[in-house]
Design an enzyme around this catalytic site. Sequence first.
Site, PDB file in Angstrom:
ATOM      1  CD  GLU A  16      -3.224   0.454   2.087  1.00  0.00           C
ATOM      2  OE1 GLU A  16      -4.220  -0.153   1.698  1.00  0.00           O
ATOM      3  OE2 GLU A  16      -3.050   0.757   3.291  1.00  0.00           O
ATOM      4  CD  GLU A  61      -2.678   0.978  -4.561  1.00  0.00           C
ATOM      5  OE1 GLU A  61      -2.672   0.147  -3.618  1.00  0.00           O
ATOM      6  OE2 GLU A  61      -3.704   1.226  -5.221  1.00  0.00           O
ATOM      7  CB  CYS A  76      -7.528  -3.410   5.256  1.00  0.00           C
ATOM      8  SG  CYS A  76      -7.264  -1.843   6.038  1.00  0.00           S
ATOM      9  CB  SER A 107      -5.491   0.770  -1.564  1.00  0.00           C
ATOM     10  OG  SER A 107      -4.537  -0.253  -1.685  1.00  0.00           O
ATOM     11  CE  LYS A 167     -11.011  -8.076   7.744  1.00  0.00           C
ATOM     12  NZ  LYS A 167     -10.191  -7.647   6.604  1.00  0.00           N
ATOM     13  CD  GLU A 219     -11.609  -8.910   3.249  1.00  0.00           C
ATOM     14  OE1 GLU A 219     -11.255  -9.404   4.346  1.00  0.00           O
ATOM     15  OE2 GLU A 219     -11.125  -7.854   2.818  1.00  0.00           O
ATOM     16  CD  GLU A 248     -14.495  -9.099  -5.896  1.00  0.00           C
ATOM     17  OE1 GLU A 248     -14.764  -9.889  -4.978  1.00  0.00           O
ATOM     18  OE2 GLU A 248     -15.229  -8.164  -6.229  1.00  0.00           O
ATOM     19  CB  CYS A 259     -10.318  -4.229  13.884  1.00  0.00           C
ATOM     20  SG  CYS A 259     -10.230  -4.025  12.127  1.00  0.00           S
TER      21      CYS A 259
END
Length: 571
Positions: free
Chosen positions: A277, A280, A297, A317, A356, A359, A364, A501
């Site tokens: 990251e 990037e 994230c 990102s 999560k 996710e 993907e 979190c």
Amino acid sequence: MINLKIDGFDVSVPKNTTILEAAKQLNIDIPTLCFMKGINEPGSCRVCVVEVEGWRGLHPACVTKVSEGIVVKTATSTVREARKNILELIMANHNRECLSCPRNLKCELQTLCNDNGIDTIPYEGKVDKGCLDTSGPIVRDPNKCVLCGRCVSVCSKIQDVSAIDFAFRGAHMTVTTAYEEGLVGQDCINCGQCIKICPVGALQERDDTDKVWKALENPELHVVVQTAPAVRVALGEEFGFAPGTNVEGKMVTALRRLGFNKVFDTNFSADLTIIEEGNELIERIQNGGKLPMITSCSPGWIKFCEHNYHDFIENLSSCKSPQQMFGAIAKSYYPVKADVDPKSMFVVSVMPCTAKKYEADREEMSVDGLKDIDAVITTRELAKMIRQAGIKFAELEDSKQDSILGTYSGAGTIFGNTGGVMEAALRTVADKLTGKSLDCIDYTAVRGLEGIREATVNIADMEIKVAVANGTGNASKLLDKIRAGEANYHFIEVMGCEGGCINGGGQPIIKDKSTTEAVKTARIKGLYNIDASCEKRKSHENPEIQKLYSEYLGEAGGHKAHKLLHTHYTA
Ligand code: HC1
Ligand code: SF4
């Protein structure tokens, strides 16, 4: 100031204070099921009724303001009788299968019934409110709902989602979704904030513990586990430790006892995320790429962005989250090093986050047909597994994570706090841009619990403007300002839950909701303490990460890194 008497004691409080708040000053806890300060103040459950001398009837303490000279009584026989009656009416229309309820012993209604002597339910007339919604990671049981409205408020006011609301009237009133369809097809971002605020067991996460037990019992599988940064400072609460206590060593021992082949750490892949990251961000700044770059994230935030801020998709990102990066590395680099067939790998995540689960199941999130992550359990589910295995958690000795995906820096640890991803990234970006190893690494301006925080950081003669938002409602406010041309930044961190979190939807339930802020603060402090005690506090100084790049990935942002560690969103 307003002077009044409560239960015979004098108290002075500012104008507009409620009786409920005034009673707190005297350490009198008037019970309530619906009230959540600043979030849900409807006065609907009526459990908090009190008597005021000279006033007719009973009055809900949570919405009745104090006035000069009033004399309040909170526990007269009239009040106690009314409270009991209200609870009996709620229980008459409640699924009372407490023994099989995930909230058993942590249920506010159960406690109130115990405290108020409810031993029989004199009323009949349960109304069937529909089936269990098991369409996604958030499971809803309308027959356990007590219509307090807390979930509706947190979803709309804090998260700015409004996936659930009241419908129908009278005895048929329920909290449901649009067209009463499964939550998974709605705007719901799976954040689980509704689970945490629910006083009863009407909301819970999908239980994936059986899936993990089965994998652990399968000799054909090589089962590894990663634990998210924020789990270690909250898991202890399930076993009597104070919030914020770092129980990492005991957690690692417990996971080994459960039978995992290797115990690794998401903090490791949080460091990996920072390398990708950070790289990037520097590329985008130096080569005129899309700015502000926004962190990716937090899967609740990603879904929120896809639904509501589609015009910001390119700002996200391209990095996968640390959870997913871990899985991709555990099924590529690790099998080579450990001489294991990648197809026999079963990767489990222990996460503070219910999103999560969602996710891990996104299309993907796989490489060459192999899913990065095979099962996700929450902090609460891990505690349950530890109890099922009869492990005396508090008595366990400490142990350390395994190599080669278990070493981490302080930067990887603070990911679990709002502002932590930003701070971790700045530590690495500053070293890269200056070509030096800087000593000044505590970016305190991005720490804290405020919903939105902004800072300008001077790095290598460049003014880098950053912002941090926690809770998707705050993300909305920030992005609306950017849309309106009122603000701009180079880099933004968004976390789906308030506090980050550490306050995820899968963390231990805080039974006394009035302590929520203190618990969040303690967990945050717990992670910063670990960071301060780490030998390495910058992601790029993590020796296992350095080895991963030199032995396997090559360049940050290179071809292999892109294939394994990056993704794109198109929704
Ligand atoms: Fe999080 Fe993250 S910080 S999203 O909160 O970037 O869940 O703890 O594991 O993936 O590292 C969660 C925590 C977690 C990821 C990391
Ligand atoms: Fe709303 Fe989050 Fe609950 Fe979904 S999980 S209903 S978005 S609070």
